[in-house]
Design a protein around this motif. Structure first.
Motif: not given
Length: 378
Positions: A290-316
């Motif tokens: 995605a970064a090489l294609r210039g898709q900045g928001q997709r980079v954010s969706n993949l990375c930040h979204g993964a971390l939000v899901s990891t914390v939001g599901l793992t801790i509970p």
């Protein structure tokens, strides 16, 4: 969907990757007695090399299916498919470890910390460096990036900082765990509801992205699901069946890594970081594409979204298991890790607060990841 179309989706390469991945899982299960500690060094290195090779081959299959789904569904739905597939399996495996024999009260803390540093600094840093050098900078949707940061600030603070202040010896008391679980799950559920509904446009590429790089579907998402539901379900099934061996193999190799790193005199925390990096390898490769294609928001969706899901599901999940089994779940981070996490969030705010994320931002994130490695070895 016709039989010919199904054959075009379930290709020989896809079947070969699935057979290789699940065959490796079965072979390791059969060979488990031979790999019991202490495993001879030549055998240990050979098995580790084979596992890594299988994981790499399976990862390319996962990336292919994820990118096809992203083209069909558009973001944020395309990114969510890959993110939730990997994160849910990871949460299940962490929970399974906690339910097994032995004391594993720190597994959630150590795993999520490793994932956070790898994603926030390692993966994003290299992605922004590559994308910045090629495109000059990656434009992103600041409303979506801001929403991710707001979620991360609350979830990470509640998970890893607050227990040290109001808990006992770094763990929440039984009376505190239930409100924390409800808060985390309710916040994450509301976030997903808004991300896939009224605020979906906040997580799409900006208008400045070249048309060739855009992934948003021309039709509304409900119309896309109705028209292409068989293709989407087929690709989703292929993705899950291909990604599951990756996670299973990465956790199976944890014991071998512990042995190998122990003999080499490396810190035990390095094993957890390597496991986290391998589990999220498909998402990492997709992010670089995605970064090489210039898709900045997709980079954010993949990375930040993964971390939000990891914390939001793992801790509970781990807090609930702790309540049911009577285990003490240690969540509070040591001071050095807590400082690194705080700096990572501030750097993320600086990076994604502007219109573009550049190669300089990427270099700063990679430098912070290097400091994290220094802390591990220290």
């Amino acid at each position: 969907m016709t039989t010919l179309t199904l054959r075009s989706l379930i290709t020989g390469a896809a079947l070969a990757r699935m057979a290789l991945g699940w065959g490796a899982v079965g072979a390791l299960a059969v060979a488990a007695p031979l790999l019991a500690a202490p495993t001879p060094t030549p055998l240990l290195l050979m098995v580790l090399g084979a596992i890594i090779a299988v994981i790499l081959l399976c990862s390319f299959g996962v990336v292919h299916e994820a990118e096809q789904l992203a083209r069909r569904l558009g973001d944020p739905y395309g990114s969510l498919v890959l993110t939730l597939s990997i994160v849910l399996i990871e949460v299940v495996l962490i929970s399974a470890v906690m339910l097994g024999p032995g004391d594993h009260g720190t597994i959630a803390r150590d795993s999520v910390m490793a994932v956070a540093m790898i994603i926030l600094n390692g993966v994003i840093g290299l992605a922004l460096l590559l994308g910045g050098l090629k495109h000059g900078g990656l434009r992103h949707n600041r409303r979506g990036s801001s929403a991710y940061l707001a979620m991360l600030l609350v979830l990470l603070a509640v998970a890893f900082a607050l227990p040290a202040l109001i808990g006992i010896n770094g763990s929440y008391t039984a009376g505190q765990q239930i409100p924390v679980m409800v808060l985390a799950l309710a916040l994450y559920a509301f976030f997903l509801l808004r991300q896939m509904g009224a605020q979906a446009d906040d997580f799409t590429e900006t208008d400045t992205v070249e048309p060739a790089a855009a992934t948003a579907p021309k039709l509304p998402i409900k119309a896309v699901l109705r028209r292409h539901h068989r293709e989407i379900l087929t690709r989703l099934g292929l993705l899950v069946v291909t990604v599951l061996p990756i996670v299973l193999l990465s956790h199976t190799m944890a014991t071998l890594l512990d042995q190998g790193l122990g003999r080499a005199g490396a810190p035990t925390a390095l094993a957890g970081m390597l496991i986290a990096a391998i589990v999220f390898l498909p998402e990492t490769i997709t992010t670089f594409h995605a970064a090489l294609r210039g898709q900045g928001q997709r980079v954010s969706n993949l990375c930040h979204g993964a971390l939000v899901s990891t914390v939001g599901l793992t801790i509970p999940a781990v807090l609930l298991i702790g309540l049911l089994t009577g285990q003490t779940v240690l969540l509070a981070l040591p001071p050095a890790d807590l400082m690194l996490l705080a700096v990572s969030l501030m750097l993320t705010a600086a990076t994604f607060g502007g219109k573009q994320a550049t190669a300089i931002h990427g270099a700063a994130h990679l430098s912070l990841f290097g400091i994290y490695l220094l802390v591990i070895f220290t």
